[in-house]
Design a protein around this motif. Structure first.
Motif, short mmCIF file in Angstrom:
data_model
loop_
_atom_site.label_atom_id
_atom_site.label_comp_id
_atom_site.label_asym_id
_atom_site.label_seq_id
_atom_site.Cartn_x
_atom_site.Cartn_y
_atom_site.Cartn_z
N GLN A 102 33.17 92.98 -72.13
CA GLN A 102 33.32 92.33 -73.43
C GLN A 102 33.91 93.33 -74.44
O GLN A 102 34.82 92.99 -75.19
CB GLN A 102 31.94 91.85 -73.88
CG GLN A 102 31.95 90.96 -75.09
CD GLN A 102 30.58 90.33 -75.33
OE1 GLN A 102 29.70 90.33 -74.46
NE2 GLN A 102 30.40 89.79 -76.50
N ASP A 132 34.83 89.09 -68.86
CA ASP A 132 33.89 88.86 -69.97
C ASP A 132 34.67 88.78 -71.29
O ASP A 132 35.05 89.80 -71.86
CB ASP A 132 32.84 89.98 -70.02
CG ASP A 132 31.63 89.61 -70.88
OD1 ASP A 132 31.70 88.61 -71.63
OD2 ASP A 132 30.62 90.33 -70.80
N GLU A 133 34.90 87.57 -71.76
CA GLU A 133 35.61 87.30 -73.01
C GLU A 133 36.96 87.99 -73.10
O GLU A 133 37.24 88.73 -74.05
CB GLU A 133 34.73 87.67 -74.21
CG GLU A 133 33.43 86.87 -74.24
CD GLU A 133 32.70 86.95 -75.59
OE1 GLU A 133 33.38 87.15 -76.61
OE2 GLU A 133 31.48 86.79 -75.60
N THR A 186 26.58 87.86 -70.52
CA THR A 186 26.95 89.23 -70.12
C THR A 186 25.89 89.84 -69.20
O THR A 186 26.22 90.53 -68.23
CB THR A 186 27.15 90.12 -71.38
OG1 THR A 186 28.28 89.61 -72.11
CG2 THR A 186 27.41 91.57 -71.01
#
Ligand code: ADP
Ligand code: MG
Length: 259
Positions: free
Chosen positions: A89, A181-182, A47
């Motif tokens: 995220q 991000d994820e 991240t």
């Protein structure tokens, strides 16, 4: 697709927080039109690397070249204008606002009206607002799951749909590079499998994708190349198959709760 022209080149990119070497000398070429994965245990710096590329942090060392021009040191809104958009995220949306309003916010980076136009409500302002609303409605079609949800308040949507709105908010800026991000976090297996196809469709729109993801079947299914990180460093790079079996990658996950 390492043979493609790199759209993003990182050279020795570094960011430490006190004694924590969050990102430590990362070099990576991201081929234009590719889907490049980043894996690594929790805390390995994934991240933070996105925060560096997207201008939230400035690297203490290293170079970041996007489309042949440096982007390090630019503030986040300028990085976005240059064509790099991202998701977070932990989803970041305006939860109390409508779905369509969130997409309009995403579009705002490239509308031309200035403060004067907005305050004076000029013709130009209204023409742009109308065009933006039409484009936002069109963008909503990207996810059939969001059909007729434009006037829903974001906080009332399912988790998977909020992730989808966030992807559209990023796409609304018409980026040429997307940092995800994820995106499969909190999705069930069916939703994650669908997301895999969605990520390919994003790439098929001409957007290069950098993807952080713990869901290994998503990684296996969509990536052309994968970089593995551990403690801020790149420990391996190659195809997903090569990375999955790499001894340094396996070692980095020992004692961590991640796959
Ligand atoms: P990942 O996304 O791979 O889980 P992160 O990039 O979030 O890893 O974190 C990498 C390391 O940097 C961790 O040790 C984390 O605690 C630390 N870190 C990240 N952001 C900050 C910050 N703003 N201040 C201090 N330490 C940070
Ligand atoms: Mg992370």
């Amino acid at each position: 697709m390492s043979s493609a022209r790199p759209v993003l080149s990182l050279r020795g990119v570094t960011k430490h927080f006190g004694g924590v070497r969050a990102v430590d000398g990362i070099s990576l070429d991201v081929g234009e039109g590719s889907i490049t994965g980043i894996i690594g245990p929790n805390g390995s710096g994934k991240t933070t690397l996105f925060n560096l590329i997207s201008g939230i942090y400035e690297p203490q060392k290293g170079d970041m070249i996007f489309e042949d021009r440096p982007v390090q040191g630019l503030p986040a809104h300028q990085v976005l204008r240059r064509g790099i958009a991202r998701t977070f995220q932990n989803i970041r949306l305006f939860d109390q606002m409508l779905v369509i309003e969130n997409l309009l916010v995403g579009m705002h980076t490239r509308l031309f009206s200035g403060v004067f136009d907005a305050c004076a409500r000029t013709r130009r302002f209204w023409a742009e607002e109308r065009a933006a609303a039409a484009e936002a409605m069109k963008l909503l079609n990207f996810f059939p799951e969001l059909a007729e949800m434009e006037l829903q308040i974001v906080k009332n949507l399912s988790y998977a749909n909020r992730r989808r709105v966030e992807i559209l908010r990023a796409l609304a800026a018409r980026p040429r590079l997307m940092l995800l991000d994820e995106p499969a976090a909190g999705m069930n297996a069916t939703e994650a499998a669908k997301l895999m196809k969605d990520i390919r469709r994003i790439r098929d729109r001409g957007v290069t994708v950098l993807l952080i993801e713990h869901n290994m079947s998503v990684m296996a299914g969509v990536t052309d190349r994968v970089m593995a990180m551990d403690q801020g460093e790149k420990v391996a790079e190659g195809s997903f198959e090569e990375i999955r079996a790499h001894p340094k990658v396996l070692a980095s996950y020992l004692g961590s709760e991640n796959p």
